[in-house]
Scaffold this motif. Structure first.
Motif, mmCIF file in Angstrom:
data_model
loop_
_atom_site.group_PDB
_atom_site.id
_atom_site.type_symbol
_atom_site.label_atom_id
_atom_site.label_comp_id
_atom_site.label_asym_id
_atom_site.label_seq_id
_atom_site.Cartn_x
_atom_site.Cartn_y
_atom_site.Cartn_z
ATOM 1 N N GLU A 628 0.917 -1.174 -0.027
ATOM 2 C CA GLU A 628 0.177 0.127 -0.040
ATOM 3 C C GLU A 628 0.540 1.248 0.149
ATOM 4 O O GLU A 628 0.736 1.896 -1.164
ATOM 5 C CB GLU A 628 -0.855 0.010 1.562
ATOM 6 N N LEU A 631 2.460 1.432 -3.120
ATOM 7 C CA LEU A 631 1.684 2.299 -4.399
ATOM 8 C C LEU A 631 1.052 3.698 -3.963
ATOM 9 O O LEU A 631 0.911 4.235 -5.407
ATOM 10 C CB LEU A 631 -0.322 1.127 -4.301
ATOM 11 N N GLN A 632 1.066 4.144 -2.878
ATOM 12 C CA GLN A 632 0.456 5.384 -2.722
ATOM 13 C C GLN A 632 1.680 6.329 -3.479
ATOM 14 O O GLN A 632 1.486 7.270 -3.634
ATOM 15 C CB GLN A 632 0.198 5.292 -0.880
ATOM 16 N N TRP A 634 3.998 5.674 -5.359
ATOM 17 C CA TRP A 634 3.799 5.569 -7.125
ATOM 18 C C TRP A 634 2.856 6.685 -7.380
ATOM 19 O O TRP A 634 3.368 7.102 -8.960
ATOM 20 C CB TRP A 634 3.648 4.579 -7.249
ATOM 21 N N ALA A 635 1.566 6.946 -6.871
ATOM 22 C CA ALA A 635 0.493 7.143 -7.242
ATOM 23 C C ALA A 635 0.664 8.777 -7.850
ATOM 24 O O ALA A 635 -0.323 9.574 -8.416
ATOM 25 C CB ALA A 635 -1.116 7.015 -6.824
ATOM 26 N N HIS A 636 1.510 9.350 -6.342
ATOM 27 C CA HIS A 636 1.542 10.383 -6.019
ATOM 28 C C HIS A 636 2.640 11.104 -6.688
ATOM 29 O O HIS A 636 3.436 12.230 -6.250
ATOM 30 C CB HIS A 636 1.387 11.020 -4.030
ATOM 31 N N CYS A 670 -3.842 -2.774 -5.289
ATOM 32 C CA CYS A 670 -3.905 -2.527 -6.707
ATOM 33 C C CYS A 670 -5.497 -1.750 -7.222
ATOM 34 O O CYS A 670 -5.076 -0.588 -8.349
ATOM 35 C CB CYS A 670 -3.156 -3.380 -7.734
ATOM 36 N N HIS A 673 -5.586 1.995 -6.575
ATOM 37 C CA HIS A 673 -4.310 2.899 -6.942
ATOM 38 C C HIS A 673 -4.913 3.302 -8.187
ATOM 39 O O HIS A 673 -3.336 3.763 -8.881
ATOM 40 C CB HIS A 673 -3.047 3.115 -6.114
ATOM 41 N N ASP A 674 -5.817 2.316 -8.599
ATOM 42 C CA ASP A 674 -5.076 2.235 -10.323
ATOM 43 C C ASP A 674 -4.032 2.243 -11.139
ATOM 44 O O ASP A 674 -3.081 2.841 -11.645
ATOM 45 C CB ASP A 674 -5.537 3.962 -11.334
ATOM 46 N N PHE A 675 -3.578 0.794 -10.091
ATOM 47 C CA PHE A 675 -2.413 0.081 -10.829
ATOM 48 C C PHE A 675 -2.379 -0.738 -11.753
ATOM 49 O O PHE A 675 -2.950 -1.794 -11.161
ATOM 50 C CB PHE A 675 -1.579 -0.249 -9.218
#
Length: 941
Positions: A628, A631-632, A634-636, A670, A673-675
């Motif tokens: 998590e 992914l956070q 990566w998203a930001h 996933c 976070h739109d992974f």
């Protein structure tokens, strides 16, 4: 030397004359008679009493007529004639019912000793077990004193010429007794007494001029000269164990106490002593004020008979006179039935009854003689509750007089018995705080203080600002010296601002929570708190990090993270900055510490990565949180290069195999976070091919749709059908993709041609040319299949015709058996033998060994059985087919009928391994049936 003039006098005894009993009801001596005219008369003894003694429940008297009298508790006087002339000495043993007497049976100086057994009778009188002359030699002398040891093995007789004889052995028998002269002197012997100390027996001998002791339990009878002061007749006695069995000699100037080897204390009791007696810790002295030489006791007694005599009862332990009274001409003082009895020359008997202890104490209380009351209570063996009551009254008295220091000392002696609140309330005034402190200190030393007492004592120390006493109180060397509730002390010290003292207690007594509370909440020393946690055992370190981890993470995140890493991997308590490498390592559940990093993502990432690297078997929550977090990030992230790196880290974590059991959770993360790469990977790992297909369809990724079908079509053939439907709905030109799908559907025979045509009919761009090749190939294959089926039908008909002809021949023509060998053992056929119409022959014994039934050929049976099974299956299937067709036509919901038959396994394939052509035919028939059913169900819907 103690001067008796300084001793206080009390009336601790009640005096009364003994009266004759009204009846034989066993009334006690001295009992008060009933009121009325029938009052008892005073008891009067026979005249001429010369000697007295007591013991075994009776008072014993001897008179001038030679009679011995017994006065029991019932006061019924009895006697017998013991001597012809007079009785001069008596000694009643206390442990045996034996009486020793000395008297005269004839004129002159010839005293006789008689031993009486009072339990046995001889003509109504006690049995005399032994008679022997008192004088050992030929020189006449007068007996002055007599004593007998309680073990009946020693008897000593003193004479006026200064000699002492010792009878050793059983004194009740002549045969076992030996008499010898123990002592010779120039002064009359006035007193004798045996003293037993262990196995050693001493004999005290006192004359008018000296005191000495002998050891008579040995052989040589060693002698010790104790003093050069003597006493008169009856002026010596032996004390009880309360005074260590000392020998008492009452001289005119002083009263002396002696041990067998030395002289003890002396008391200056003035007056000419006449009688000395010991009773229950008291020394009884009968004396005259007028000075008379002790020697006159042997010569001039009659001339002094009218003098007033004083009886004093002394308490030598507590230094007071318990009773004092005046008598006229005392004959003797006896002790029996718990009282003293004084015999006077007029024949009267006076009883002195001691008051009870409580009455004596009340008398002392009235005079405020509390110290004396305390000593008296101890000597009377009063219980601790009674003593505490005296201490309390003494303390109250001193408190009322303003002597607070003395009062608190008495109250201290009540600790354990008196409720502490009674004392505490008296000293709560600020001016008396030092007295209260002294009381509370003692209360703690005796381990009787509760939490409130500890609180009060510490408040006293703080108000007095007595840091030295405070440190002395709390800084004990060992746990056994701690007499207070440590937790309460820590609370009080913390409230009053004595943080260093509170920390000392908390650290030395392992109150870790309090130590950390003070460091973190009061002193704010976070580094020291973290260092202290690092020294704790694993369980305490774990619990305290859970409790205080957020505070420490907020102020010192790096150090706290380091400690958590060690705690969750291989924790060993640090000892003075060094970890204990010898102790076994422990590790905590790292997942439980994740909430501590709520506001510290950087430290959380370092902690999670450390745990995943150092401890691969970390709890699943570690990997979930790490995923998590990645992914956070990566998203930001905005930087493409960093974002690509974070993308690779997330994919790597997904491919680590740690999310097999928590597939759904990883998938949700996933998706949140739109992974997408992670989502597709998880779909593929979870064999969710439909979702992969839908994903590519939503994104109109045609090639990927075909690729998914190619990779996973073997596992899920419906993917091709979905692909065909998907491309059929597209208005764009998708001929290339449709052709690829149709090619695979044709190769795998996944859909009926009619269904394919119906599916593509929805696409306005799809022309006949798109499916022309597919339809041509499909029709060619079906034509080929039809030709093969017709060829197979003709062959089966020919085979059937031949079989029918063979059956007819068997029925109409004879069968010749020409086999010469057994079909089983291949040996020459011999009778008896068995022949079958199929042409096989067997020895009878071979047939019986291998056959399963008498009617079947063992060789043909397996093949025949397969054929019969196939026929039965076809018949059963034909019946099911007819029933299924009937239900399908009559039902309103055709799909439910089909689903019911699928659920019952009707459409499962039947494979005959020994007949491949037939199996292929059956398979093709079943496939055709399923296609027809599918087409019919689609038309019905």
């Amino acid at each position: 030397m103690a001067a008796y003039l300084q001793w206080r006098r009390f009336v601790f005894f009640d005096k009364e004359l003994v009266k004759e009993p009204l009846s034989n009801d066993g009334a006690a001596p001295g009992a008060t008679p009933a009121s009325g005219s029938a009052a008892s008369k005073f008891l009067c003894l026979p005249p001429g009493i010369t000697v007295c003694d007591s013991g075994r429940g009776s008072l014993v008297f001897g008179d001038m007529e030679g009679q011995i009298w017994f006065l029991p508790r019932s006061l019924q006087l009895t006697g017998f004639q013991a001597y012809k002339l007079q009785v001069t000495h008596l000694y009643q043993l206390k442990q045996h019912n034996i009486l020793a007497s000395v008297g005269e049976d004839e004129e002159g100086i010839n005293p006789l000793v008689k031993i009486w057994n009072l339990e046995k009778r001889d003509g109504g009188n006690p049995l005399c077990t032994r008679i022997f002359p008192a004088i050992p030699g030929t020189e006449p002398t007068v007996v002055s004193c007599l004593t007998v040891h309680e073990n009946l093995n020693f008897m000593a007789i003193g004479f006026t010429d200064g000699s002492v004889t010792l009878n050793k052995g059983d004194i009740t028998r002549d045969r076992h007794s030996k008499t010898q002269i123990l002592h010779k002197g120039n002064y009359p012997v006035t007193g004798l007494a045996f003293r037993q100390a262990g196995k050693t027996t001493h004999l005290f001998v006192v004359t008018t001029e000296n005191v000495q002791s002998y050891i008579v339990s040995g052989k040589d009878y060693p002698r010790v000269e104790l003093d050069t002061h003597g006493c008169g007749l009856r002026c010596s006695a032996l004390s009880d164990p309360s005074q260590d069995l000392q020998f008492i000699v009452a001289g005119d100037e002083c009263v002396y106490l002696y041990q067998p080897d030395e002289r003890g204390p002396c008391f200056a009791f003035e007056g000419h002593k006449l009688i000395a007696h010991w009773f229950r810790g008291y020394l009884i002295i009968v004396s005259r004020d007028r000075k008379v030489s002790p020697k006159s006791e042997f010569t001039s007694r009659d001339s002094q008979s009218s003098d007033k005599q004083i009886l004093n009862i002394y308490d030598l332990c507590n230094k007071f006179i318990a009773y004092s009274t005046v008598f006229e001409d005392v004959v003797d003082v006896l002790a029996e039935w718990g009282s003293l009895y004084v015999l006077t020359r007029d024949g009267r008997v006076h009883a002195l009854q001691e008051k009870d202890t409580q009455t004596k104490l009340e008398m002392l209380f009235k005079k405020n003689l509390f110290e004396m009351a305390i000593n008296l209570a101890k000597s009377q063996h009063l219980d601790s509750d009674g003593l505490a009551q005296i201490f309390m009254q003494y303390g109250d008295h001193l408190y009322s007089k303003g002597n607070h220091d003395g009062a608190v000392q008495q109250y201290i002696r009540t600790i354990g018995k008196l409720e502490p609140s009674y004392v505490i309330r008296k000293f709560l005034d600020a001016q008396r705080i030092h007295n209260l402190t002294a009381y509370l200190q003692t209360l703690h030393r005796q381990s009787l203080a509760n939490a409130d007492h500890t609180t009060l004592l510490l408040n006293c120390y703080t108000k007095l600002k007595d840091s030295s006493k405070l440190e002395e109180f709390i800084k004990k060397k060992s746990e056994s010296e701690v007499h207070f509730d440590v937790e309460t002390a820590i609370k009080v010290l913390r409230q009053t601002g004595y943080y260093s003292h509170a920390l000392y207690l908390a650290e030395n007594h392992a109150h870790h929570e309090w130590y950390l509370k003070i460091q973190l909440e009061d002193i704010k020393n976070y580094q020291e708190a973290l260092r202290y946690i690092g020294k704790l055992p694993f369980e305490q370190a774990e619990s305290n990090m859970k409790r205080y981890g957020k505070i420490l993470m907020h102020h010192i995140p790096e150090q706290t993270t380091q400690l958590l890493k060690g705690l969750c991997t291989d924790y060993r308590p640090s000892l003075e900055g060094r970890s204990d490498r010898e102790a076994p390592g422990c590790r905590a559940n790292s997942e439980e510490f994740i909430p501590i990093f709520a506001n510290n993502p950087r430290e959380l990432k370092a902690f999670l990565e450390h745990m995943s690297e150092v401890q691969p078997d970390s709890p699943q929550g570690i990997y979930d949180t790490l995923l998590e977090l990645r992914l956070q990030n990566w998203a930001h992230e905005k930087d493409p290069q960093v974002k690509e790196k974070l993308h690779a880290e997330a994919i790597s974590l997904l491919k680590s195999g740690r999310f097999c059991d928590v597939f759904d959770k990883a998938l949700v993360l996933c998706q949140m976070h739109d992974f997408q790469d992670g989502v597709l990977y998880l779909y593929e790992q979870g064999k969710l091919f439909q979702q992969i297909m839908h994903y590519h369809m939503q994104h109109e990724q045609y090639r990927q749709v075909i690729s998914v079908c190619e990779r996973h079509g073997e596992q899920d053939p419906s993917l091709w059908e979905q692909a065909l439907s998907y491309f059929a709905r597209k208005e764009e030109d998708c001929k290339e993709y449709v052709a690829a799908v149709l090619k695979h559907i044709e190769n795998k025979n996944l859909m009926p041609p009619l269904l394919v045509v119906q599916t593509l009919a929805h696409n306005s761009t799809a022309t006949l040319s798109v499916i022309r090749d597919y339809l041509v190939q499909k029709l060619q294959k079906q034509s080929q299949q039809i030709a093969q089926d017709e060829l197979r039908v003709r062959r089966y008909r020919e085979e059937t015709t031949l079989i029918r002809q063979e059956i007819q021949e068997l029925k109409a023509s004879p069968k010749i058996f020409q086999k010469t060998k057994c079909s089983i053992c291949n040996s020459a056929l011999e009778l008896p033998s068995v022949h079958f119409l199929c042409g096989h022959s067997f020895h009878q014994h071979c047939f019986e060994s291998y056959s399963e039934s008498d009617a079947d050929c063992p060789t043909c049976l397996p093949e025949n059985r397969k054929v019969m099974d196939m026929i039965r299956a076809q018949e059963q299937k034909r019946d099911l087919h007819d029933q299924f067709q009937h239900q399908l036509k009559c039902s309103n919901d055709s799909f439910s009928v089909i689903a019911d038959y699928f659920g019952r396994g009707v459409f499962n394939k039947l494979t005959l391994l020994t007949d491949p052509p037939t199996a292929r035919l059956t398979s093709s028939l079943e496939a055709g049936l399923q296609r027809d059913l599918l087409m019919h169900s689609r038309r019905g819907t």
